[in-house]
Motif scaffolding. Structure first.
Motif, PDB file in Angstrom:
ATOM      1  N   LEU A  46       0.759  -1.156   0.308  1.00  0.00           N
ATOM      2  CA  LEU A  46       0.046  -0.080  -0.095  1.00  0.00           C
ATOM      3  C   LEU A  46       1.054   1.347   0.200  1.00  0.00           C
ATOM      4  CD1 LEU A  46      -3.054   0.980   0.777  1.00  0.00           C
ATOM      5  CD2 LEU A  46      -2.288   1.128   2.609  1.00  0.00           C
ATOM      6  N   TRP A  47       0.627   2.129  -1.347  1.00  0.00           N
ATOM      7  CA  TRP A  47       1.403   3.103  -0.897  1.00  0.00           C
ATOM      8  C   TRP A  47       0.586   4.746  -0.759  1.00  0.00           C
ATOM      9  CZ3 TRP A  47       2.691  -0.684  -4.432  1.00  0.00           C
ATOM     10  CH2 TRP A  47       3.729  -0.334  -4.533  1.00  0.00           C
ATOM     11  N   LEU A  48       1.228   5.518  -0.085  1.00  0.00           N
ATOM     12  CA  LEU A  48       0.240   6.175   0.325  1.00  0.00           C
ATOM     13  C   LEU A  48       0.226   7.657  -0.994  1.00  0.00           C
ATOM     14  CD1 LEU A  48       1.877   7.568   3.809  1.00  0.00           C
ATOM     15  CD2 LEU A  48      -1.264   6.237   3.388  1.00  0.00           C
ATOM     16  N   CYS A  49      -0.259   8.593  -1.362  1.00  0.00           N
ATOM     17  CA  CYS A  49      -0.289   9.336  -2.297  1.00  0.00           C
ATOM     18  C   CYS A  49      -1.336  10.458  -2.035  1.00  0.00           C
ATOM     19  CB  CYS A  49      -0.892   8.429  -3.778  1.00  0.00           C
ATOM     20  SG  CYS A  49      -0.742   9.597  -5.073  1.00  0.00           S
ATOM     21  N   ARG A  50      -0.938  11.151  -2.005  1.00  0.00           N
ATOM     22  CA  ARG A  50      -1.474  13.312  -1.253  1.00  0.00           C
ATOM     23  C   ARG A  50      -1.730  13.777  -2.751  1.00  0.00           C
ATOM     24  NH1 ARG A  50      -1.505  13.722   3.879  1.00  0.00           N
ATOM     25  NH2 ARG A  50      -0.539  12.195   5.181  1.00  0.00           N
ATOM     26  N   ARG A  51      -0.452  13.747  -3.925  1.00  0.00           N
ATOM     27  CA  ARG A  51      -0.664  14.379  -4.919  1.00  0.00           C
ATOM     28  C   ARG A  51      -1.477  14.092  -6.395  1.00  0.00           C
ATOM     29  NH1 ARG A  51       4.461  17.832  -3.979  1.00  0.00           N
ATOM     30  NH2 ARG A  51       3.225  19.456  -3.134  1.00  0.00           N
ATOM     31  N   TRP A  52      -2.218  14.384  -7.293  1.00  0.00           N
ATOM     32  CA  TRP A  52      -2.240  13.895  -8.035  1.00  0.00           C
ATOM     33  C   TRP A  52      -2.959  15.008  -9.088  1.00  0.00           C
ATOM     34  CZ3 TRP A  52      -4.790  12.118  -3.302  1.00  0.00           C
ATOM     35  CH2 TRP A  52      -6.083  12.303  -3.497  1.00  0.00           C
ATOM     36  N   ASN A  53      -2.687  14.146 -10.844  1.00  0.00           N
ATOM     37  CA  ASN A  53      -3.752  15.151 -11.521  1.00  0.00           C
ATOM     38  C   ASN A  53      -4.418  14.813 -12.079  1.00  0.00           C
ATOM     39  OD1 ASN A  53      -1.619  17.579 -11.731  1.00  0.00           O
ATOM     40  ND2 ASN A  53      -0.511  15.582 -12.922  1.00  0.00           N
ATOM     41  N   GLY A  54      -5.949  15.194 -11.623  1.00  0.00           N
ATOM     42  CA  GLY A  54      -7.118  14.820 -12.762  1.00  0.00           C
ATOM     43  C   GLY A  54      -7.970  14.822 -11.442  1.00  0.00           C
ATOM     44  N   VAL A  55      -9.309  15.341 -11.127  1.00  0.00           N
ATOM     45  CA  VAL A  55     -10.704  14.742 -10.756  1.00  0.00           C
ATOM     46  C   VAL A  55     -10.974  13.514 -10.540  1.00  0.00           C
ATOM     47  CG1 VAL A  55     -12.743  15.266 -10.029  1.00  0.00           C
ATOM     48  CG2 VAL A  55     -11.138  17.126 -11.694  1.00  0.00           C
ATOM     49  N   VAL A  56     -10.769  12.818  -9.291  1.00  0.00           N
ATOM     50  CA  VAL A  56     -11.394  11.294  -8.974  1.00  0.00           C
ATOM     51  C   VAL A  56     -12.978  11.407  -9.360  1.00  0.00           C
ATOM     52  CG1 VAL A  56     -12.381   9.900  -7.480  1.00  0.00           C
ATOM     53  CG2 VAL A  56     -10.059  11.200  -7.206  1.00  0.00           C
ATOM     54  N   ILE A  57     -12.951  10.039 -10.888  1.00  0.00           N
ATOM     55  CA  ILE A  57     -14.442   9.725 -11.366  1.00  0.00           C
ATOM     56  C   ILE A  57     -13.954   8.591 -10.949  1.00  0.00           C
ATOM     57  CG2 ILE A  57     -14.571  11.589 -12.842  1.00  0.00           C
ATOM     58  CD1 ILE A  57     -13.027   9.596 -15.470  1.00  0.00           C
ATOM     59  N   ASN A  58     -14.698   7.849 -11.050  1.00  0.00           N
ATOM     60  CA  ASN A  58     -15.649   6.567 -10.385  1.00  0.00           C
ATOM     61  C   ASN A  58     -15.666   5.818 -12.374  1.00  0.00           C
ATOM     62  OD1 ASN A  58     -16.360   3.796  -9.958  1.00  0.00           O
ATOM     63  ND2 ASN A  58     -18.129   4.329  -8.505  1.00  0.00           N
ATOM     64  N   ARG A  59     -14.941   5.007 -12.929  1.00  0.00           N
ATOM     65  CA  ARG A  59     -15.044   4.437 -13.236  1.00  0.00           C
ATOM     66  C   ARG A  59     -14.498   3.141 -14.120  1.00  0.00           C
ATOM     67  NH1 ARG A  59      -9.773   7.125 -16.892  1.00  0.00           N
ATOM     68  NH2 ARG A  59     -10.904   8.635 -17.724  1.00  0.00           N
TER      69      ARG A  59
END
Length: 134
Positions: A88-101
């Motif tokens: 399990l990795w921690l991630c506090r930064r990403w690009n884009g908006v979370v959408i349910n695919r």
């Protein structure tokens, strides 16, 4: 009996409020209806980080740089037909908006409230670590 080992890469996406994204497994999948950390199986020849970046894009529509993934803890759990090894990795930064695919539902949850969401046996021990951190 020796069980095959399945390597699954997962992420704890953490928002600015300290909530973690969990996803409900869709109907038709093993353990349908249970809540899990997003991610997926590592394909042959793929590094776990590559698999996680691919899965987060496929499942949630977000792009993550490898430098934004911080290794945190792992789960090792024997199911009936395979043994799961899940970093399990921690991630506090990403690009884009979370959408349910892909999932039945998504939820941003504080770790101390995750007990309200039924999870697969392999995911449960990871929650305590997140409660200690967040």
């Amino acid at each position: 009996m020796t069980l095959p080992i399945v390597l699954v890469a997962a992420a704890a996406l953490v928002d600015d409020e300290g909530r973690v994204l969990i996803a409900q497994r869709p109907e038709g999948k093993q353990l349908a209806g249970l809540w899990e950390f997003p991610g997926g199986k590592v394909e042959p020849g793929e590094r776990p980080e590559e698999a996680l970046i691919r899965e987060l894009d496929e499942e949630l529509g977000v792009q993550v740089k490898e430098s934004c993934l911080a290794p945190y803890v792992f789960a090792s759990h024997a199911y009936e037909t395979f043994h799961l090894l899940m970093p399990l990795w921690l991630c506090r930064r990403w690009n884009g908006v979370v959408i349910n695919r892909h999932h039945a539902a998504l939820a941003w949850v504080r770790p101390n409230r995750m007990a309200e969401y039924p999870m697969p046996p392999a995911d449960l021990p990871l929650v305590a670590h997140l409660c200690d951190l967040l």
